[in-house]
Design a protein around this motif. Structure first.
Motif, PDB file in Angstrom:
ATOM      1  N   ILE A  12       0.855  -1.187   0.000  1.00 38.66           N
ATOM      2  CA  ILE A  12       0.000   0.000   0.000  1.00 38.66           C
ATOM      3  C   ILE A  12       0.889   1.234   0.000  1.00 38.66           C
ATOM      4  CG2 ILE A  12      -1.632   1.381   1.350  1.00 38.66           C
ATOM      5  CD1 ILE A  12      -2.704  -1.213   2.508  1.00 38.66           C
ATOM      6  N   THR A  13       0.588   2.173  -0.878  1.00 40.32           N
ATOM      7  CA  THR A  13       1.233   3.479  -0.850  1.00 40.32           C
ATOM      8  C   THR A  13       0.304   4.402  -0.091  1.00 40.32           C
ATOM      9  OG1 THR A  13       2.332   3.108  -2.970  1.00 40.32           O
ATOM     10  CG2 THR A  13       2.109   5.395  -2.224  1.00 40.32           C
ATOM     11  N   LEU A  14       0.791   4.916   1.042  1.00 38.74           N
ATOM     12  CA  LEU A  14      -0.029   5.811   1.852  1.00 38.74           C
ATOM     13  C   LEU A  14      -0.043   7.219   1.268  1.00 38.74           C
ATOM     14  CD1 LEU A  14       1.014   4.710   5.440  1.00 38.74           C
ATOM     15  CD2 LEU A  14      -1.114   4.188   4.251  1.00 38.74           C
ATOM     16  N   ALA A  15      -1.164   7.895   1.450  1.00 35.61           N
ATOM     17  CA  ALA A  15      -1.298   9.286   1.017  1.00 35.61           C
ATOM     18  C   ALA A  15      -0.436  10.170   1.916  1.00 35.61           C
ATOM     19  CB  ALA A  15      -2.762   9.714   1.099  1.00 35.61           C
ATOM     20  N   ASP A  16      -0.062  11.312   1.412  1.00 31.54           N
ATOM     21  CA  ASP A  16       0.694  12.289   2.193  1.00 31.54           C
ATOM     22  C   ASP A  16      -0.317  13.124   2.973  1.00 31.54           C
ATOM     23  OD1 ASP A  16       2.631  13.921   3.234  1.00 31.54           O
ATOM     24  OD2 ASP A  16       2.906  15.097   1.408  1.00 31.54           O
ATOM     25  N   ALA A  17      -0.830  12.539   4.055  1.00 30.03           N
ATOM     26  CA  ALA A  17      -1.892  13.174   4.834  1.00 30.03           C
ATOM     27  C   ALA A  17      -1.782  12.757   6.295  1.00 30.03           C
ATOM     28  CB  ALA A  17      -3.254  12.767   4.277  1.00 30.03           C
ATOM     29  N   THR A  18      -2.250  13.612   7.171  1.00 29.44           N
ATOM     30  CA  THR A  18      -2.212  13.341   8.608  1.00 29.44           C
ATOM     31  C   THR A  18      -2.983  12.077   8.955  1.00 29.44           C
ATOM     32  OG1 THR A  18      -2.063  15.709   9.007  1.00 29.44           O
ATOM     33  CG2 THR A  18      -2.659  14.353  10.880  1.00 29.44           C
ATOM     34  N   ALA A  19      -4.120  11.861   8.319  1.00 25.96           N
ATOM     35  CA  ALA A  19      -4.917  10.668   8.601  1.00 25.96           C
ATOM     36  C   ALA A  19      -4.153   9.401   8.243  1.00 25.96           C
ATOM     37  CB  ALA A  19      -6.237  10.726   7.849  1.00 25.96           C
ATOM     38  N   ALA A  20      -3.431   9.409   7.126  1.00 25.32           N
ATOM     39  CA  ALA A  20      -2.649   8.239   6.716  1.00 25.32           C
ATOM     40  C   ALA A  20      -1.523   7.972   7.718  1.00 25.32           C
ATOM     41  CB  ALA A  20      -2.094   8.445   5.321  1.00 25.32           C
ATOM     42  N   GLN A  21      -0.884   9.029   8.210  1.00 26.26           N
ATOM     43  CA  GLN A  21       0.166   8.873   9.221  1.00 26.26           C
ATOM     44  C   GLN A  21      -0.416   8.310  10.510  1.00 26.26           C
ATOM     45  OE1 GLN A  21       1.704  12.843   9.408  1.00 26.26           O
ATOM     46  NE2 GLN A  21       2.684  12.702   7.409  1.00 26.26           N
ATOM     47  N   PRO A  46      -9.749   1.221  16.067  1.00 19.84           N
ATOM     48  CA  PRO A  46      -9.741   1.321  17.529  1.00 19.84           C
ATOM     49  C   PRO A  46      -9.781   2.762  18.045  1.00 19.84           C
ATOM     50  CG  PRO A  46      -7.605   0.576  16.722  1.00 19.84           C
ATOM     51  CD  PRO A  46      -8.534   0.608  15.555  1.00 19.84           C
ATOM     52  N   ARG A  47      -9.486   3.723  17.187  1.00 16.27           N
ATOM     53  CA  ARG A  47      -9.597   5.134  17.576  1.00 16.27           C
ATOM     54  C   ARG A  47      -9.863   5.983  16.339  1.00 16.27           C
ATOM     55  NH1 ARG A  47      -4.222   8.168  17.348  1.00 16.27           N
ATOM     56  NH2 ARG A  47      -2.846   6.625  16.444  1.00 16.27           N
ATOM     57  N   ALA A  48     -10.368   7.169  16.576  1.00 14.52           N
ATOM     58  CA  ALA A  48     -10.678   8.089  15.485  1.00 14.52           C
ATOM     59  C   ALA A  48      -9.387   8.628  14.865  1.00 14.52           C
ATOM     60  CB  ALA A  48     -11.532   9.241  16.000  1.00 14.52           C
ATOM     61  N   LEU A  49      -9.446   8.900  13.575  1.00 14.19           N
ATOM     62  CA  LEU A  49      -8.333   9.508  12.844  1.00 14.19           C
ATOM     63  C   LEU A  49      -8.720  10.927  12.430  1.00 14.19           C
ATOM     64  CD1 LEU A  49      -7.254   6.600  10.446  1.00 14.19           C
ATOM     65  CD2 LEU A  49      -6.501   7.050  12.788  1.00 14.19           C
ATOM     66  N   PRO A  50      -7.738  11.772  12.132  1.00 12.00           N
ATOM     67  CA  PRO A  50      -8.049  13.120  11.642  1.00 12.00           C
ATOM     68  C   PRO A  50      -8.809  13.039  10.313  1.00 12.00           C
ATOM     69  CG  PRO A  50      -5.719  12.926  12.207  1.00 12.00           C
ATOM     70  CD  PRO A  50      -6.310  11.551  12.263  1.00 12.00           C
ATOM     71  N   VAL A  51      -9.787  13.885  10.152  1.00  7.20           N
ATOM     72  CA  VAL A  51     -10.645  13.852   8.966  1.00  7.20           C
ATOM     73  C   VAL A  51     -10.350  15.039   8.066  1.00  7.20           C
ATOM     74  CG1 VAL A  51     -13.035  13.954   8.159  1.00  7.20           C
ATOM     75  CG2 VAL A  51     -12.465  12.649  10.212  1.00  7.20           C
ATOM     76  N   GLN A  52     -10.209  14.744   6.772  1.00  4.79           N
ATOM     77  CA  GLN A  52     -10.101  15.775   5.742  1.00  4.79           C
ATOM     78  C   GLN A  52     -10.888  15.256   4.538  1.00  4.79           C
ATOM     79  OE1 GLN A  52      -6.091  16.845   4.770  1.00  4.79           O
ATOM     80  NE2 GLN A  52      -6.712  18.682   3.688  1.00  4.79           N
ATOM     81  N   ALA A  53     -12.189  15.100   4.751  1.00  8.61           N
ATOM     82  CA  ALA A  53     -13.048  14.424   3.778  1.00  8.61           C
ATOM     83  C   ALA A  53     -13.345  15.287   2.561  1.00  8.61           C
ATOM     84  CB  ALA A  53     -14.351  14.003   4.445  1.00  8.61           C
ATOM     85  N   SER A  54     -13.505  14.584   1.444  1.00  9.61           N
ATOM     86  CA  SER A  54     -13.946  15.201   0.194  1.00  9.61           C
ATOM     87  C   SER A  54     -14.735  14.151  -0.574  1.00  9.61           C
ATOM     88  CB  SER A  54     -12.754  15.688  -0.625  1.00  9.61           C
ATOM     89  OG  SER A  54     -11.951  14.592  -1.019  1.00  9.61           O
ATOM     90  N   ARG A  55     -15.444  14.582  -1.570  1.00 10.98           N
ATOM     91  CA  ARG A  55     -16.215  13.653  -2.412  1.00 10.98           C
ATOM     92  C   ARG A  55     -15.387  13.332  -3.657  1.00 10.98           C
ATOM     93  NH1 ARG A  55     -20.177  16.467   0.236  1.00 10.98           N
ATOM     94  NH2 ARG A  55     -21.874  15.155   1.000  1.00 10.98           N
ATOM     95  N   PRO A  56     -14.808  12.144  -3.712  1.00 13.75           N
ATOM     96  CA  PRO A  56     -13.938  11.818  -4.849  1.00 13.75           C
ATOM     97  C   PRO A  56     -14.690  11.612  -6.158  1.00 13.75           C
ATOM     98  CG  PRO A  56     -14.190   9.915  -3.438  1.00 13.75           C
ATOM     99  CD  PRO A  56     -14.878  11.062  -2.750  1.00 13.75           C
ATOM    100  N   GLY A  57     -15.985  11.334  -6.079  1.00 14.82           N
ATOM    101  CA  GLY A  57     -16.755  11.063  -7.298  1.00 14.82           C
ATOM    102  C   GLY A  57     -16.570   9.630  -7.740  1.00 14.82           C
ATOM    103  N   THR A  58     -15.389   9.312  -8.248  1.00 14.52           N
ATOM    104  CA  THR A  58     -15.097   7.956  -8.695  1.00 14.52           C
ATOM    105  C   THR A  58     -14.193   7.269  -7.684  1.00 14.52           C
ATOM    106  OG1 THR A  58     -15.276   8.605 -11.012  1.00 14.52           O
ATOM    107  CG2 THR A  58     -14.112   6.551 -10.555  1.00 14.52           C
ATOM    108  N   ILE A  59     -14.615   6.109  -7.237  1.00 13.30           N
ATOM    109  CA  ILE A  59     -13.822   5.259  -6.360  1.00 13.30           C
ATOM    110  C   ILE A  59     -13.111   4.256  -7.254  1.00 13.30           C
ATOM    111  CG2 ILE A  59     -13.938   3.520  -4.539  1.00 13.30           C
ATOM    112  CD1 ILE A  59     -14.727   6.286  -3.520  1.00 13.30           C
ATOM    113  N   ARG A  60     -11.835   4.019  -6.963  1.00 11.75           N
ATOM    114  CA  ARG A  60     -11.047   3.081  -7.757  1.00 11.75           C
ATOM    115  C   ARG A  60     -10.746   1.810  -6.961  1.00 11.75           C
ATOM    116  NH1 ARG A  60     -12.008   4.975 -12.481  1.00 11.75           N
ATOM    117  NH2 ARG A  60     -11.314   7.098 -12.823  1.00 11.75           N
TER     118      ARG A  60
END
Length: 113
Positions: A12-21, A46-60
Motif C-alpha cells: 500500500i502506498t499511503l497518502a501524504d496526509a495526517t490521517a494516513a500517518q 480502535p480510535r478516530a483519525l483526523p478527517v479531511q473528507a472530500s467527495r472523490p466522485g469515482t472510487i477506484r
C-alpha cells in the motif's frame, strides 16, 4: 505499508496526509472487515483519525479510505460515489485484490513487516 489477507500480501502506498500517518501509527493492526455492496470491505478502527473528507466522485479498485472518523474502507471495484471520504492510500497491485477479499467477513492485517 502492507495489507495481508489470508496468504495474499498487498503493498500500500499511503497518502501524504495526517490521517494516513495516524493509520500507520496503529500498525500492526488486524481487523475483521465486513463486506458492503459487493465492492468494499470496512471495519471500525480502535480510535478516530483526523478527517479531511472530500467527495472523490469515482472510487477506484484499491482505494483505501476513511469514512467518517473511524471507519476504514478498502474498495475492490471501481464505481461512482456521492459519499465523502478521507483518502488514506492505495493498494499498488490490485490484480488479485477482489479474489483475496472474497465475500463476507475477512481478517485483514495492516503492518510494516
Amino acid at each position: 505499508m502492507w495489507m495481508t489477507v489470508g496468504e495474499q500480501r498487498f503493498a500500500i502506498t499511503l497518502a501524504d496526509a495526517t490521517a494516513a500517518q495516524s493509520l500507520a501509527a496503529l500498525a500492526p493492526l488486524t481487523l475483521e472487515m465486513s463486506d458492503l455492496h459487493r465492492n468494499e470491505k470496512y471495519a471500525t478502527l480502535p480510535r478516530a483519525l483526523p478527517v479531511q473528507a472530500s467527495r472523490p466522485g469515482t472510487i477506484r479498485n484499491g482505494d483505501l479510505m476513511l469514512y467518517g472518523k473511524d471507519t476504514l474502507v478498502v474498495f475492490y471495484k471501481d464505481f461512482n460515489s456521492t459519499y465523502a471520504y478521507t483518502r488514506l492510500g492505495h493498494v499498488n497491485d490490485t490484480s488479485k485484490l477482489a479474489q483475496a477479499l472474497g465475500q463476507g467477513t475477512v481478517q485483514v492485517t495492516f503492518s510494516y513487516d
